[in-house]
Design a protein around this motif. Structure first.
Motif, PDB file in Angstrom:
ATOM      1  N   SER A  70     -27.373 -38.223 -15.941  1.00 37.50           N
ATOM      2  CA  SER A  70     -27.635 -39.051 -14.755  1.00 37.50           C
ATOM      3  C   SER A  70     -26.652 -38.671 -13.661  1.00 37.50           C
ATOM      4  O   SER A  70     -25.728 -37.878 -13.870  1.00 37.50           O
ATOM      5  CB  SER A  70     -27.476 -40.539 -15.098  1.00 37.50           C
ATOM      6  N   THR A  71     -26.864 -39.238 -12.502  1.00 37.61           N
ATOM      7  CA  THR A  71     -25.902 -39.034 -11.424  1.00 37.61           C
ATOM      8  C   THR A  71     -24.584 -39.727 -11.778  1.00 37.61           C
ATOM      9  O   THR A  71     -24.530 -40.648 -12.606  1.00 37.61           O
ATOM     10  CB  THR A  71     -26.448 -39.610 -10.112  1.00 37.61           C
ATOM     11  N   VAL A  72     -23.511 -39.267 -11.150  1.00 36.89           N
ATOM     12  CA  VAL A  72     -22.191 -39.865 -11.373  1.00 36.89           C
ATOM     13  C   VAL A  72     -22.204 -41.295 -10.841  1.00 36.89           C
ATOM     14  O   VAL A  72     -22.719 -41.573  -9.747  1.00 36.89           O
ATOM     15  CB  VAL A  72     -21.104 -39.026 -10.683  1.00 36.89           C
TER      16      VAL A  72
ATOM     17  N   PHE B  23     -11.958 -41.101 -11.645  1.00 46.34           N
ATOM     18  CA  PHE B  23     -11.479 -39.853 -11.037  1.00 46.34           C
ATOM     19  C   PHE B  23     -10.467 -40.136  -9.930  1.00 46.34           C
ATOM     20  O   PHE B  23      -9.388 -39.530  -9.871  1.00 46.34           O
ATOM     21  CB  PHE B  23     -12.688 -39.065 -10.508  1.00 46.34           C
ATOM     22  N   VAL B  24     -10.799 -41.056  -9.053  1.00 42.61           N
ATOM     23  CA  VAL B  24      -9.915 -41.356  -7.931  1.00 42.61           C
ATOM     24  C   VAL B  24      -8.580 -41.905  -8.428  1.00 42.61           C
ATOM     25  O   VAL B  24      -7.505 -41.514  -7.955  1.00 42.61           O
ATOM     26  CB  VAL B  24     -10.604 -42.346  -6.961  1.00 42.61           C
TER      27      VAL B  24
ATOM     28  N   ALA C 101     -14.787 -31.838  -5.635  1.00 40.21           N
ATOM     29  CA  ALA C 101     -13.465 -32.235  -6.130  1.00 40.21           C
ATOM     30  C   ALA C 101     -13.589 -32.927  -7.481  1.00 40.21           C
ATOM     31  O   ALA C 101     -12.757 -32.720  -8.385  1.00 40.21           O
ATOM     32  CB  ALA C 101     -12.780 -33.147  -5.108  1.00 40.21           C
ATOM     33  N   TYR C 102     -14.609 -33.768  -7.640  1.00 39.10           N
ATOM     34  CA  TYR C 102     -14.816 -34.449  -8.928  1.00 39.10           C
ATOM     35  C   TYR C 102     -15.092 -33.428 -10.040  1.00 39.10           C
ATOM     36  O   TYR C 102     -14.535 -33.528 -11.141  1.00 39.10           O
ATOM     37  CB  TYR C 102     -15.977 -35.430  -8.813  1.00 39.10           C
ATOM     38  N   ALA C 103     -15.941 -32.422  -9.776  1.00 34.58           N
ATOM     39  CA  ALA C 103     -16.260 -31.407 -10.783  1.00 34.58           C
ATOM     40  C   ALA C 103     -15.017 -30.612 -11.167  1.00 34.58           C
ATOM     41  O   ALA C 103     -14.794 -30.315 -12.353  1.00 34.58           O
ATOM     42  CB  ALA C 103     -17.355 -30.481 -10.255  1.00 34.58           C
TER      43      ALA C 103
END
Length: 651
Positions: free
Chosen positions: A419-421, A429-430, A488-490
């Protein structure tokens, strides 16, 4: 005509030879393994005349024995029996001889003469001298030609002589057979018996040197080769002349055993092609022999054992990551045993190792973080394949930027997020990385305005909010994230897991979205018949009762705005929300068409490009924008309430 002493000497020699053959037969009976014969193989013993002889060691399949066997049929081969037994056997199998009627009884003097003849017959003094049975019966017939005792006695003498000759021929004693034949011919009414024996003796004279030649060829190692000058060729020549020759039959079995031994020797050296060649040669010699069947079974067992061991080595090489060695060992194992158990499963594992890093297409997995608690999003392994990217000119809603349609080959497997993040995943992540998303660093994004029924910019909205600008739930797809935020997340996932995470290429996204379909949408060409995606449905209503101006007629999914991820049906690849909910960033730079586009799954990137590609429909997209081929471009820092992203993990 030979005298009685000569005949006795002949019989003594024949008896000695018979004892030797009988000893061999008994040795075969009790110790068959020494002759490469299975002890359970019992064949019916038959005489040399009338059907093939076995001599106690013939390995050919024999007819089942009769339910009731006479005493004559029991015991050692009939040719080893006394001549009287052989003669009785012949009488038993032939029609009864009708003697002429005797007009008057035998006189006392004639009876005395016949008694002497019977004694000579009992003593086996058949010919040679006045006291032989033949001479005494002949004298009686001179006195009384219709004496049934004399006629029967003379017939017995002829029968025993013929049986002895037959025995001598079977044992290969041509000289004794010739002397016996001469004696038989001297008796009256013997031509009918003598003629076939004369023919058999002539055949014996021809085959004896051939049998000697075959024995010498065996001694010289010429069992079956070279062709035209081997023992096999010579034995076959003998059988052409004498189809019932027991020595030649046994010789052919010996030749086959020689070839079968070569097959076993080849297997011992792991030379299975050589073993197969030897088995094929042995099959041309005696295709129905038990020895051939037994050797085949032994070799097949050794073949499977060797192949199984090689396949185990191949599995070990595969587990160690040496795919080349694993392939070599598996190929060799399959050559040794084509129907080897487990080879199909291994080949599937090897293919998966090459294409999917030992995963399987459709498999779901999640990488755990290396240095902290937590894990990456759940991923689905997408199978390799090819598809036509873009849309044909005649497709409803077609746009020029979707041309030219072209075939793309996805040669390497990859895993795509199911699914989408989500907001919750992006928040992790942040917090962990300290990254500042561009909705905060550049200020704002867009939100849905219920009053106008469209999107408007809002400088205060961030990735943490939903489509209406309110705090979003963790399971909602993250929106108002830029292409830069997604990248950036990847990169952060790659650092945390030690695996390569990235945005999907445009080709990968369309391939995964279509999931094998060629229609306008992955579910078909029109309005879906079930709740497959979060789309603009004609029956959906906003909080204030608004309707979509351009929607799928008759469709209702129950959401106005994004739905929690995985709320609807996955596509055939096991991926959720590919055609609805939110549109998604991909890695490619924007190009106005597909001219010179890659024909592989790689991203089409130009250094320094400022515009990126967005794919897939959203909760607010018109039907034409939900098509599998639909694409649009946007600046990399765009933040929008209808755009999110998902990641790909390289295998």
């Amino acid at each position: 005509m030979p005298n009685t002493e000569t005949v006795r000497r002949q019989r003594a020699i024949g008896g000695a030879l018979g004892v030797a053959v009988l000893a061999f037969a008994l040795f075969y009976h009790f110790f068959p393994q020494a002759l490469h014969v299975q002890p359970t193989q019992n064949t019916a013993r038959t005489p040399l005349r009338g059907q093939p002889a076995v001599m106690g060691f013939d390995q050919r399949p024999q007819a089942a024995p009769q339910a009731v066997a006479s005493e004559i049929d029991a015991g050692p081969p009939i040719m080893l029996a006394p001549a009287s037994v052989i003669a009785a056997r012949h009488r038993e199998k032939s029609a009864d001889i009708v003697l002429p009627a005797q007009k008057t009884p035998d006189s006392p003097e004639l009876a005395a003469l016949l008694d002497r003849g019977d004694k000579a017959l009992a003593a086996d003094r058949l010919v040679g001298g006045q006291d032989s049975a033949s001479a005494l019966y002949a004298a009686a017939l001179k006195q009384k030609a219709d004496s049934q005792r004399a006629l029967a006695g003379m017939d017995e003498v002829r029968g025993r002589l013929a049986a002895g000759i037959e025995q001598d021929i079977a044992l290969g004693d041509a000289e004794a057979a010739r002397e016996g034949l001469s004696a038989l011919k001297s008796l009256p009414s013997s031509s009918a018996m003598a003629a076939p024996l004369q023919q058999k003796l002539a055949v014996l004279d021809k085959v004896r040197p051939l049998l000697g030649k075959a024995a010498a060829q065996l001694q010289d190692g010429k069992a079956s080769q070279p062709r035209g000058d081997s023992a096999l060729d010579t034995y076959r020549e003998v059988l052409t002349l004498d189809p019932e020759n027991a020595v030649a039959e046994q010789g052919i079995i010996t030749v086959q055993r020689n070839v079968l031994d070569k097959a076993l020797a080849a297997v011992a050296q792991n030379d299975f092609p050589g073993a197969d060649a030897a088995l094929a040669e042995a099959a041309t010699i005696a295709p129905e022999s038990q020895a051939l069947q037994d050797t085949r079974g032994r070799i097949e067992g050794m073949r499977r054992q060797s192949a199984t061991a090689m396949l185990a080595q191949a599995r070990s090489a595969l587990d160690a990551g040496d795919l080349t060695l694993a392939q070599q060992l598996a190929t060799k194992a399959q050559q040794v045993s084509p129907d080897l158990a487990g080879i199909d499963d291994f080949n599937e594992r090897l293919t998966n190792a090459r294409l999917y890093a030992s995963y399987k297409p459709g498999q779901v997995f999640a990488d755990r973080f290396l240095d902290t608690n937590g894990q990456a999003p759940a991923m689905v392994v997408v199978p390799t394949g090819k598809f036509t990217m873009g849309s044909p000119d005649g497709e409803a809603g077609h746009d020029a930027n979707e041309s030219p349609a072209h075939e793309v080959q996805i040669a390497k497997g990859f895993a795509m997020a199911r699914s989408t993040v989500t907001i919750g995943q992006f928040r992790d992540f942040v917090r962990a990385s300290g990254y500042v998303p561009q909705s905060q660093s550049l200020g704002g994004g867009s939100v849905y305005d219920e009053q106008s029924g469209g999107l408007r910019d809002d400088p205060s909205v961030t990735w943490q909010d939903d489509y209406a600008g309110k705090p979003g739930q963790d399971r909602l797809p993250v929106i108002n994230v830029s292409w830069n935020d997604a990248r950036a997340y990847a990169e952060w996932l790659s650092q945390r897991t030690g695996k390569k995470y990235r945005l999907p290429s445009e080709a990968e996204f369309e391939y995964a979205l279509r999931a094998g379909s060629t229609s306008r949408f992955w579910w078909g060409d029109g309005t879906p018949s079930s709740r497959v995606e979060n789309l603009t449905g004609g029956n959906d209503r906003s909080g204030s009762g608004r309707r979509w101006s351009n929607a799928f007629n008759g469709y209702r999914d129950g959401y106005w705005g994004p739905a929690p991820v995985m709320s609807f049906t996955p596509n055939p690849f096991g991926l959720y929300d590919m055609g609805g909910n939110v549109s998604e960033w991909v890695a490619d730079c924007w190009h106005d068409n597909y001219i010179r586009a890659p024909r592989t799954g790689e991203a089409w990137v130009n250094p320094g490009c400022g515009r990126r590609v967005i794919r897939g429909g959203s909760w607010g997209s018109a039907p034409d924008m939900v098509r599998s081929a639909y694409r649009q471009g946007a600046t990399a820092d765009l933040r929008n309430a209808r755009v999110g992203f998902r990641v790909v993990r390289e295998l």
